[in-house]
Structures are given as structure tokens and as C-alpha cells.
Design an enzyme around this catalytic site. Structure first.
Site, mmCIF file in Angstrom:
data_model
loop_
_atom_site.group_PDB
_atom_site.id
_atom_site.type_symbol
_atom_site.label_atom_id
_atom_site.label_comp_id
_atom_site.label_asym_id
_atom_site.label_seq_id
_atom_site.Cartn_x
_atom_site.Cartn_y
_atom_site.Cartn_z
ATOM 1 N N LYS A 126 15.931 35.991 76.633
ATOM 2 C CA LYS A 126 14.636 36.025 77.326
ATOM 3 C C LYS A 126 14.506 34.748 78.126
ATOM 4 O O LYS A 126 15.104 33.725 77.767
ATOM 5 C CB LYS A 126 13.492 36.094 76.312
ATOM 6 C CG LYS A 126 12.203 36.645 76.883
ATOM 7 C CD LYS A 126 12.182 38.154 76.801
ATOM 8 C CE LYS A 126 11.010 38.760 77.508
ATOM 9 N NZ LYS A 126 10.921 40.201 77.208
ATOM 10 N N ASP A 166 9.271 41.142 83.041
ATOM 11 C CA ASP A 166 8.351 41.101 81.894
ATOM 12 C C ASP A 166 7.005 40.730 82.522
ATOM 13 O O ASP A 166 6.805 40.958 83.731
ATOM 14 C CB ASP A 166 8.830 40.074 80.841
ATOM 15 C CG ASP A 166 8.093 40.204 79.508
ATOM 16 O OD1 ASP A 166 8.439 41.100 78.734
ATOM 17 O OD2 ASP A 166 7.143 39.436 79.243
HETATM 18 P P1 NDP Z 1 2.450 42.939 83.605
HETATM 19 O O1 NDP Z 1 2.511 41.569 84.124
HETATM 20 O O2 NDP Z 1 2.764 44.080 84.479
HETATM 21 O O3 NDP Z 1 1.012 43.218 82.959
HETATM 22 C C1 NDP Z 1 0.521 42.423 81.941
HETATM 23 C C2 NDP Z 1 -0.855 42.912 81.558
HETATM 24 O O4 NDP Z 1 -1.251 42.269 80.359
HETATM 25 C C3 NDP Z 1 -1.915 42.573 82.584
HETATM 26 O O5 NDP Z 1 -2.940 43.518 82.538
HETATM 27 C C4 NDP Z 1 -2.398 41.215 82.092
HETATM 28 O O6 NDP Z 1 -3.693 40.860 82.497
HETATM 29 C C5 NDP Z 1 -2.368 41.419 80.607
HETATM 30 N N1 NDP Z 1 -2.184 40.122 79.959
HETATM 31 C C6 NDP Z 1 -1.152 39.275 80.125
HETATM 32 N N2 NDP Z 1 -1.331 38.156 79.408
HETATM 33 C C7 NDP Z 1 -2.500 38.320 78.787
HETATM 34 C C8 NDP Z 1 -3.245 37.518 77.907
HETATM 35 N N3 NDP Z 1 -2.798 36.305 77.522
HETATM 36 N N4 NDP Z 1 -4.429 38.018 77.427
HETATM 37 C C9 NDP Z 1 -4.873 39.236 77.811
HETATM 38 N N5 NDP Z 1 -4.220 40.036 78.663
HETATM 39 C C10 NDP Z 1 -3.061 39.586 79.137
HETATM 40 O O7 NDP Z 1 3.412 42.944 82.310
HETATM 41 P P2 NDP Z 1 4.061 44.178 81.556
HETATM 42 O O8 NDP Z 1 3.161 45.356 81.605
HETATM 43 O O9 NDP Z 1 5.457 44.311 82.021
HETATM 44 O O10 NDP Z 1 4.127 43.620 80.066
HETATM 45 C C11 NDP Z 1 3.103 43.876 79.094
HETATM 46 C C12 NDP Z 1 3.670 43.678 77.706
HETATM 47 O O11 NDP Z 1 4.764 44.581 77.496
HETATM 48 C C13 NDP Z 1 4.253 42.289 77.398
HETATM 49 O O12 NDP Z 1 4.028 41.992 76.037
HETATM 50 C C14 NDP Z 1 5.745 42.473 77.639
HETATM 51 O O13 NDP Z 1 6.502 41.527 76.922
HETATM 52 C C15 NDP Z 1 5.927 43.875 77.078
HETATM 53 N N6 NDP Z 1 7.106 44.599 77.525
HETATM 54 C C16 NDP Z 1 7.375 44.781 78.839
HETATM 55 C C17 NDP Z 1 8.489 45.506 79.222
HETATM 56 C C18 NDP Z 1 8.783 45.805 80.648
HETATM 57 O O14 NDP Z 1 9.743 46.528 80.883
HETATM 58 N N7 NDP Z 1 8.017 45.322 81.611
HETATM 59 C C19 NDP Z 1 9.427 46.034 78.237
HETATM 60 C C20 NDP Z 1 9.004 45.858 76.867
HETATM 61 C C21 NDP Z 1 7.889 45.144 76.550
HETATM 62 P P3 NDP Z 1 -3.911 39.663 83.568
HETATM 63 O O15 NDP Z 1 -3.533 40.262 84.879
HETATM 64 O O16 NDP Z 1 -5.353 39.304 83.458
HETATM 65 O O17 NDP Z 1 -3.001 38.543 83.144
HETATM 66 O O1 2IT Z 2 10.638 43.018 76.388
HETATM 67 C C1 2IT Z 2 11.448 43.748 76.991
HETATM 68 O O2 2IT Z 2 12.163 44.554 76.390
HETATM 69 C C2 2IT Z 2 11.534 43.637 78.447
HETATM 70 N N1 2IT Z 2 10.777 42.877 79.042
HETATM 71 C C3 2IT Z 2 12.553 44.422 79.202
HETATM 72 C C4 2IT Z 2 13.880 43.728 79.170
HETATM 73 C C5 2IT Z 2 14.956 44.349 80.020
HETATM 74 O O3 2IT Z 2 16.028 43.732 80.059
HETATM 75 O O4 2IT Z 2 14.757 45.399 80.620
#
Ligand code: NDP
Ligand code: 2IT
Length: 447
Positions: A126, A166
Site C-alpha cells: 500500500k 484508493d
Molecule cells: P473515494 O476517494 O472514491 O471515496 C471516499 C469516500 O469516503 C468519500 O465519500 C469521502 O468523503 C469518504 N471519506 C474519506 N475519508 C473519510 C473520513 N476520514 N471520514 C468520513 N468520510 C471519509 O475512495 P474509495 O471509494 O475508493 O474508497 C473508500 C473505502 O474503500 C476506503 O476505505 C478504501 O480503502 C476502500 N477500498 C477501496 C477500493 C478501491 O478499489 N477503490 C478497494 C477496496 C477497498 P470526502 O469526500 O468528504 O473525503
Molecule cells: O484496498 C484495496 O484493495 C484497494 N484499494 C485496491 C487495490 C488494488 O490493487 O486494486
């Protein structure tokens, strides 16, 4: 006398005392995996878990860039290369002001187990930066990404370490990062995943984490002869994962009541239907606005400032925003309101006490490392397509994603079913992931 678990955690704490999120992630794994190690001679006494909590390599580097007003900005970049026993390091990049060693080490540690669960050959890593993309122009984002990659490129490669997105890193950022990598290395390879479709990306990758989280919820519900049709769903977040979790819920006949961001949550009692979701996607992905602006188009909805959506009555909860966004009191509120299923789209969104509350009530609860593995699994499929120099159709990738999520569910049943029949998905995911990585580490010797 101290238990094996306490003694192990004390040692990890001694070395990593300033890293609360990392210690939390390690505790959750240790609680379930150490009893398993103790019962299995091949793992016992080999310090495998102790080796797993130490990153193979942890990099920090300076990222200098010039903002639109000509000021020089300095951020910190990171890449944690946690474990490469079963494949090249693989895992996302997070750009968020809260990023630090603790958060990235917890994410990298979780990633090792998650990636093993996908059954694809990917180690865990990461990275990211404390850079805050909010309010930055596209040009500023580009300059930052280019500067970030001008150091990271030395440490990654399609057979070494393959980053992805992420929080704060989506298609736009992956494009800028890829462009600089390609220029510096003078080669076009699958060094990043989440790429655009015309330059090596995979269909379904943007949807995969959210879709996978809902597929996993479906598998869990099936064990109770239930499904998503007609269920009320509460979702946190409004980014990549939340948006596609909502889309899949709608396709499966559920009603989505909430979305959120770090300012608060919106509650639409009539349900966020496909048209409203399209509005949200445009608002968040194109206009880069705030979720409260939902009310500008749908004034009947409520915006609840500064709160998370767990107080809304629902059947199913999908935390899709960030770590530790669901506390013990929230878990108790969900239980009191009749919630039967929690499938985590985010990484470690529930605190340890919240997890224990769900498990004590014996509801269906899946930790992110199992339920959100669809994202990285589809990244693995993107890597395969890049190696083949070939693209699969949308349906082909979606079928593979479904099959991977279903296999992860089976692995959780195999390793997590307790004597009374309750499926402890935390235990199942941790042990299934551990066994795969530990076996590879044993085979490769002390390296
Ligand atoms: P994005 O940046 O697309 O969206 C993040 C969302 O979460 C936004 O709505 C943001 O709001 C909110 N958020 C972020 N930080 C905080 C905080 N400290 N408190 C409250 N709300 C918060 O990210 P993703 O959708 O890609 O990721 C969301 C989650 O999913 C994370 O935990 C990530 O690690 C996990 N994840 C993502 C994957 C991927 O493929 N993208 C894969 C597996 C897991 P704001 O705009 O106000 O910050
Ligand atoms: O938390 C996760 O699994 C991710 N942000 C996606 C990682 C990836 O390599 O697609």
C-alpha cells in the site's frame, strides 16, 4: 501468565507503539490466527506472524511540486511493500491528509490477507501521500502525480509492485501516474491497475469493489435463505466504492436510503434510485462537489451534518467510506434497529468493539478483507489481461468477479464456521489468507 496472543501483541506494540491503526489490524488477525497456529505444528514456533507484521520494505520520500499560484509545496510519499511471498506487491495508493505510516501499514497488512483470499498470485502493499486532492485544479493534481511518480518509479514494476487507486486516487490520478512512469522507464507495461480502457484498463474494474461487496452480502444472505430484494440498505461514503455498491443494490431490487461524505450523510426516505445515483456520480466524479448538494436537486431528502448514517433503520449496512467510521454505539444502534447483515466495502471501517458487538449478536458480518476483495481481484484480472495483451468482455470479467467472491465466501465457511454453526467471517478470512501466505513463506525459507 500471558496468553500467546497477549505476548505477541505486546511485542508488536513495543516495536510499533505509535501506530494505532496498524496495531488494531494486527490485533484482529492475531486473535483468530494465533489459536490456529498453536493447533498446527507446521506453523507453530516458526515466527511466521512475526515475520508477516514486518514490512519487507517501507519507503518514504519527498514530493515537491508547484501549485497554481507558484508556491512550492512539499508532501510526503510512501510505499509499504509488506509481503511478496505469493506474488508481486499489490495494493492501492491513498491521497488524503491523514495518511501516515500507521494507516498505510494497516492497509498493507490487510492487503496481504485479502490478496491471498482472491486466489490470484498477488502479494500485499500500500502507498500514498498526505497530499489533499480536495480543491486542487486538474493541473495541480497532474503536477503532484508526476512528482510522486518521479520517485516511486524506481521501486515498482509489473513483476515487482503494482499500485492502484484508493481514497483520493481514481482514474484521473492513475492516468497521470502512468504517463510519468511510461516516460521515465520508456516502456508500456501493466505497472498500475485501474487504467483507462483504451490504454490497458479492464472493464468492470471501476465497479468491482462496490459490486463485489454486494455479491458478498448476497452470499451471506443466502446462508439464511434471504436476498437483497426489497431490503433497506444504508451506505456510507459517496466515492468509488459507495457509488457502485449502491448501483448493484438497485439492480438486485434493494432500496438505498443513504450516502455520505466526511461532512455528513444524506437520507432519502423514497430511496436513491438509478436517476438520483446518476446525479450523485456526476456531482462527485465530474463536478467534484459535496454530498449535501444532493438536496439542490432532491429537496425532500435530509442532510444530517457531521454524522454517520448508522442511526437510520435498515436491514443491511454497507460501510464504504473509511477506517473506524462505525463504532460500538453505532453497531448497537444498527442491531437495535433490526440490521441483519453488514458487508464492509471500506477497509477496517468497524472498530474492534463494533465487530465484537456484531459477532455477539450473531448477525451476518463480513470484514473488508473478504467483502471488498473484488476490487483488487479485478486488478489481478487487469494484470492477467495486460500479460495476455488481450481484453475480456464486461460479462466475462463480471462472471470471474462473481466466482472469486463466491470462492472467498466458501473459504470463510471452511475456516470460520463455529461449533454452533455461526459463520465467523473474520476468523475464516484471516485463517484462509494466513494459510496461503504462510505455506509459501515456509516453502521459500527464512528470507
Ligand atoms: P473515494 O476517494 O472514491 O471515496 C471516499 C469516500 O469516503 C468519500 O465519500 C469521502 O468523503 C469518504 N471519506 C474519506 N475519508 C473519510 C473520513 N476520514 N471520514 C468520513 N468520510 C471519509 O475512495 P474509495 O471509494 O475508493 O474508497 C473508500 C473505502 O474503500 C476506503 O476505505 C478504501 O480503502 C476502500 N477500498 C477501496 C477500493 C478501491 O478499489 N477503490 C478497494 C477496496 C477497498 P470526502 O469526500 O468528504 O473525503
Ligand atoms: O484496498 C484495496 O484493495 C484497494 N484499494 C485496491 C487495490 C488494488 O490493487 O486494486
Amino acid at each position: 501468565m500471558k496468553s500467546n496472543i497477549e505476548a505477541f501483541l505486546d511485542l508488536v506494540k513495543e516495536r510499533n507503539g505509535q501506530e494505532p491503526e496498524f496495531l488494531q489490524a494486527v490485533q484482529e488477525v492475531a486473535e483468530t490466527v494465533i489459536p490456529y497456529i498453536v493447533e498446527h505444528d507446521i506453523y507453530y514456533g516458526r515466527n511466521i506472524l512475526l515475520r508477516m507484521v514486518e514490512p519487507e520494505r517501507a519507503l518514504t520520500f519527498r514530493v515537491c511540486w508547484v501549485d497554481d499560484s507558484g508556491e512550492i509545496q512539499v508532501n510526503r510519499g510512501y510505499r509499504i511493500q509488506m509481503n511478496s511471498a505469493i506474488g508481486p506487491f499489490k495494493g492501492g495508493l491513498r491521497f488524503h491528509p491523514t495518511v501516515n505510516m500507521s494507516i498505510l501499514k494497516f492497509l498493507a497488512f490487510e492487503q496481504v490477507f485479502k490478496n491471498a483470499l482472491t486466489t490470484l498470485p498477488m502479494g500485499g502493499g500500500k502507498g500514498g501521500s498526505d497530499f489533499d486532492p480536495k480543491g486542487k485544479s486538474d493541473d495541480e493534481i497532474m503536477r503532484f502525480c508526476h512528482s510522486f511518480m518521479s520517485e516511486l518509479f524506481r521501486h515498482i514494476g509489473p513483476n515487482t509492485d503494482v499500485p492502484a487507486g484508493d481514497i483520493g486516487v481514481g482514474a484521473r490520478e492513475i492516468g497521470f501516474l502512468f504517463g510519468m512512469y511510461k516516460k521515465l522507464r520508456n516502456e508500456f507495461t501493466g505497472v498500475l491497475t485501474g487504467k483507462g480502457l483504451s490504454w490497458g484498463g479492464s472493464l468492470i474494474r471501476p465497479e468491482a469493489t462496490g459490486y463485489g461487496t454486494v455479491y458478498f452480502a448476497e452470499s451471506m444472505l443466502k446462508t439464511k435463505e434471504e436476498d437483497l430484494n426489497g431490503k433497506d440498505v444504508v451506505i456510507s461514503g459517496s466515492g468509488n466504492v459507495a457509488q457502485y455498491a449502491a448501483e448493484k443494490c438497485l439492480q438486485l431490487g434493494a432500496k438505498v436510503l443513504t450516502l455520505s461524505d466526511s461532512s455528513g450523510y444524506i437520507y432519502d426516505s423514497e430511496g436513491i434510485d438509478a436517476d438520483k445515483l446518476a446525479y450523485v456520480m456526476n456531482l462527485k466524479n465530474v463536478k467534484r462537489g459535496r454530498i449535501s448538494e444532493y438536496l439542490e436537486n432532491y429537496p425532500h431528502a435530509k442532510f444530517v451534518k457531521g454524522k454517520t448514517p448508522w442511526e437510520v433503520k435498515c436491514d443491511i449496512a454497507l460501510p464504504c467510506a473509511t477506517q473506524n467510521e462505525l463504532h460500538e454505539a453505532d453497531a448497537k444502534m444498527l442491531l437495535k434497529n433490526g440490521c441483519i447483515c453488514v458487508s464492509e466495502g471500506a477497509n477496517m471501517p468497524s472498530t474492534i468493539d463494533a465487530v465484537h458487538a456484531f459477532q455477539k449478536a450473531k448477525i451476518l458480518y463480513a470484514p473488508g478483507k473478504a467483502s471488498n476483495a473484488g476490487g483488487v481481484a479485478t486488478s489481478g484480472l487487469e494484470m492477467t489481461q495486460n500479460s495476455l495483451r488481450f481484453n475480456w468482455t464486461r460479462d466475462e470479467v463480471d462472471l470471474k468477479l462473481k466466482s472469486i467472491m463466491s470462492n472467498i465466501h466458501d473459504a470463510c465457511i471452511e475456516f470460520g464456521t463455529e461449533e454452533d454453526g455461526y459463520i465467523n467471517y473474520v476468523k475464516g478470512a484471516n485463517i484462509a489468507g494466513f494459510v496461503k501466505v504462510a505455506d509459501a513463506m515456509l516453502a521459500q525459507g527464512i528470507v
